[in-house]
Design an enzyme around this catalytic site. Structure first.
Site, PDB file in Angstrom:
ATOM      1  N   THR A 119     -18.461 -18.775  50.119  1.00  0.00           N
ATOM      2  CA  THR A 119     -19.387 -19.624  49.360  1.00  0.00           C
ATOM      3  C   THR A 119     -18.998 -21.091  49.538  1.00  0.00           C
ATOM      4  O   THR A 119     -17.813 -21.440  49.553  1.00  0.00           O
ATOM      5  CB  THR A 119     -19.381 -19.276  47.862  1.00  0.00           C
ATOM      6  OG1 THR A 119     -18.044 -19.358  47.354  1.00  0.00           O
ATOM      7  CG2 THR A 119     -19.920 -17.880  47.615  1.00  0.00           C
TER       8      THR A 119
ATOM      9  N   ALA B 111     -15.199 -19.254  47.063  1.00  0.00           N
ATOM     10  CA  ALA B 111     -14.298 -20.404  47.044  1.00  0.00           C
ATOM     11  C   ALA B 111     -15.058 -21.699  46.765  1.00  0.00           C
ATOM     12  O   ALA B 111     -14.458 -22.695  46.384  1.00  0.00           O
ATOM     13  CB  ALA B 111     -13.570 -20.516  48.374  1.00  0.00           C
ATOM     14  N   LYS B 112     -16.365 -21.679  46.988  1.00  0.00           N
ATOM     15  CA  LYS B 112     -17.229 -22.844  46.716  1.00  0.00           C
ATOM     16  C   LYS B 112     -16.627 -24.125  47.296  1.00  0.00           C
ATOM     17  O   LYS B 112     -16.580 -25.163  46.635  1.00  0.00           O
ATOM     18  CB  LYS B 112     -17.506 -22.964  45.215  1.00  0.00           C
ATOM     19  CG  LYS B 112     -18.221 -21.726  44.648  1.00  0.00           C
ATOM     20  CD  LYS B 112     -18.663 -21.912  43.212  1.00  0.00           C
ATOM     21  CE  LYS B 112     -19.414 -20.721  42.667  1.00  0.00           C
ATOM     22  NZ  LYS B 112     -18.604 -19.486  42.482  1.00  0.00           N
ATOM     23  N   ARG B 113     -16.200 -24.054  48.539  1.00  0.00           N
ATOM     24  CA  ARG B 113     -15.595 -25.195  49.203  1.00  0.00           C
ATOM     25  C   ARG B 113     -16.652 -26.237  49.538  1.00  0.00           C
ATOM     26  O   ARG B 113     -17.828 -25.906  49.719  1.00  0.00           O
ATOM     27  CB  ARG B 113     -14.899 -24.752  50.490  1.00  0.00           C
ATOM     28  CG  ARG B 113     -13.765 -23.749  50.298  1.00  0.00           C
ATOM     29  CD  ARG B 113     -12.701 -24.249  49.359  1.00  0.00           C
ATOM     30  NE  ARG B 113     -11.490 -23.423  49.383  1.00  0.00           N
ATOM     31  CZ  ARG B 113     -10.792 -23.101  48.297  1.00  0.00           C
ATOM     32  NH1 ARG B 113     -11.183 -23.484  47.101  1.00  0.00           N
ATOM     33  NH2 ARG B 113      -9.689 -22.390  48.410  1.00  0.00           N
TER      34      ARG B 113
ATOM     35  N   ASP C 115     -16.743 -24.995  39.941  1.00  0.00           N
ATOM     36  CA  ASP C 115     -17.120 -23.636  39.532  1.00  0.00           C
ATOM     37  C   ASP C 115     -17.358 -23.629  38.029  1.00  0.00           C
ATOM     38  O   ASP C 115     -17.080 -24.610  37.351  1.00  0.00           O
ATOM     39  CB  ASP C 115     -16.025 -22.637  39.930  1.00  0.00           C
ATOM     40  CG  ASP C 115     -16.625 -21.280  40.299  1.00  0.00           C
ATOM     41  OD1 ASP C 115     -17.371 -20.707  39.476  1.00  0.00           O
ATOM     42  OD2 ASP C 115     -16.361 -20.804  41.412  1.00  0.00           O
TER      43      ASP C 115
END
Lengths: 273, 273
Positions: A120, A94-96, B98
């Site tokens: 992530t 999710a790369k929050r 992303d």
């Protein structure tokens, strides 16, 4: 069992460093799933069943679900995985990244709503954007360090005290942010020499390594550069090359996915020593 | 009308630089909304109705919805805003980041699913993590530069060629990434002297400025440091101070929100010159 121990057990149980990424692009799904309102769930769970004895983790990419309003299918995929393969770690990609009170909401999303073992996150906002995740002490936090895309160098390769920024991130995480032992890093396979430098900085910390398969990273160089002394230490991700492995019309997609997952796992294992 | 022009028109129409942040924390909502399955929608739309003539933008924070599985309510809030206040820009605060194919999914989420005029994104993964948003040429991309939290300094204040990293981000965006004129930056109000340095780098580019209100940033210093020559150029965000403005039991939350929004807008305008 906490995330790091669960991952370690999965490396051993399946003799595998392969992470299977679940990026269900509707336009690429086999035709039988395209007009089915539950098509993404059916596709992903067939992929999971076909590869669960070959993988050390599964990694759904939430963007593909969010674009379609398919969060309910993602919830169901995560439930299916936890119920049927409770020994395989579930990583929500999710790369929050946000400040404290908001980061806590994202942690609730990843850990409570989806039941992920790890999520992530992006380091740009610093320590207090990471800390809220640590309240879930059994779960993992996988922090972006060196990414596999070309533009990754725009910031990550800027020189700080004579070293590229991504190495400062690796050092920050290893020396400060990982005080609870919950952290891992994302380091792309496209730059094996940089993977080796991160490995030298972070000791045995697990690395999530995208960039092989469709992105073209070299498996031998990746494993040689990123492995720990015992030949593990990595979740080497492949998504599209496995999900869309069918080579001719009529070939069963799940059998094709299994074939490529097996080839990839074995190609990785050749170089683990 | 593109995002930058729409924002400029809203600054003028409402004589306001105030952005109202929608961070619906269930534990803080008035009791009548707590057990209502549509409670977040009802709360947020009452806030919108009470403040729409005082704001230059509304900014829902998606984490609060994602934690609760309340995406449908967020969709409905966005639809309500677009239908009833089409001249007020809708900013989705998601801080996405992303690589290309995945970034495109996040752009679809923000622009197509929620109909946002602009979305916040994280610069750590570089140019090709920003470019996919540019395909929606009428929409805005608001890139994190200097954030208002304490840990923001961990990376953003690292020195690169004698300048802090956040200034490199400001320069990258102004000189390279903004070729289509769609970009804005997030710069916190907690460091007014840094806000002034970003303004000097980026010319008239709009700045989204969190950190006043509950976070304690000083309005006079923020406006003096961040305004453009015509006294605009900013979306100064306040969330909690407006949403949870009620001072005594029984006070109407929407009337309290309007009172604080009006006070904040006017306090900002005092210093615009």
């Amino acid at each position: 069992m906490n995330f790091i121990n669960k991952l370690s057990a999965a490396w051993t149980a399946n003799d595998s460093l392969l992470c299977v990424g679940l990026d269900p692009d509707m336009a690429k799904l086999p035709p039988q799933f395209q007009n089915d309102p539950d098509g993404i769930f059916k596709f992903c769970t067939e992929i999971i069943d076909a590869t669960a004895d070959l993988a050390c983790s599964f990694k759904p990419q939430i963007a593909y679900f969010a674009a379609l309003g398919a969060e309910r299918q993602l919830e169901n995929i995560c439930s299916y995985l936890r119920a049927n393969y409770p020994h395989i770690p579930l990583i929500l990609d999710a790369k929050r990244g946000d400040i404290g009170a908001t980061a806590r909401q994202y942690a609730r999303e990843a850990y409570d709503r989806y039941g992920a073992d790890a999520v992530t996150v992006n380091p740009y906002m610093g320590s207090d954007s990471i800390e809220p995740y640590m309240e879930w002490s059994e779960r993992g936090v996988i922090i972006l360090c060196r990414t596999s895309n070309a533009g990754g160098s725009d910031l990550q390769f800027l020189q700080v005290d004579g070293k590229p920024l991504y190495q400062h991130v690796a050092r920050l995480v290893a020396q400060k942010w990982n005080s609870n032992g919950q952290c891992a890093l994302v380091v792309g396979a496209t730059y094996p020499e940089e993977l080796a430098q991160v490995r030298a900085i972070v000791g045995d910390m697990p690395l999530l390594v995208p960039g092989i398969g469709a992105q073209g990273g070299d498996i031998a160089a990746t494993v040689a550069s990123g492995k720990t002394a015992d030949g593990s230490g990595m979740m080497i991700n492949s998504s599209r090359a496995i999900l869309y492995a069918t080579r001719q019309p009529g070939e069963d997609f799940a059998a094709a996915a299994r074939r490529v997952a097996l080839e990839t796992r074995d190609a990785i294992n050749l170089h683990r020593g």
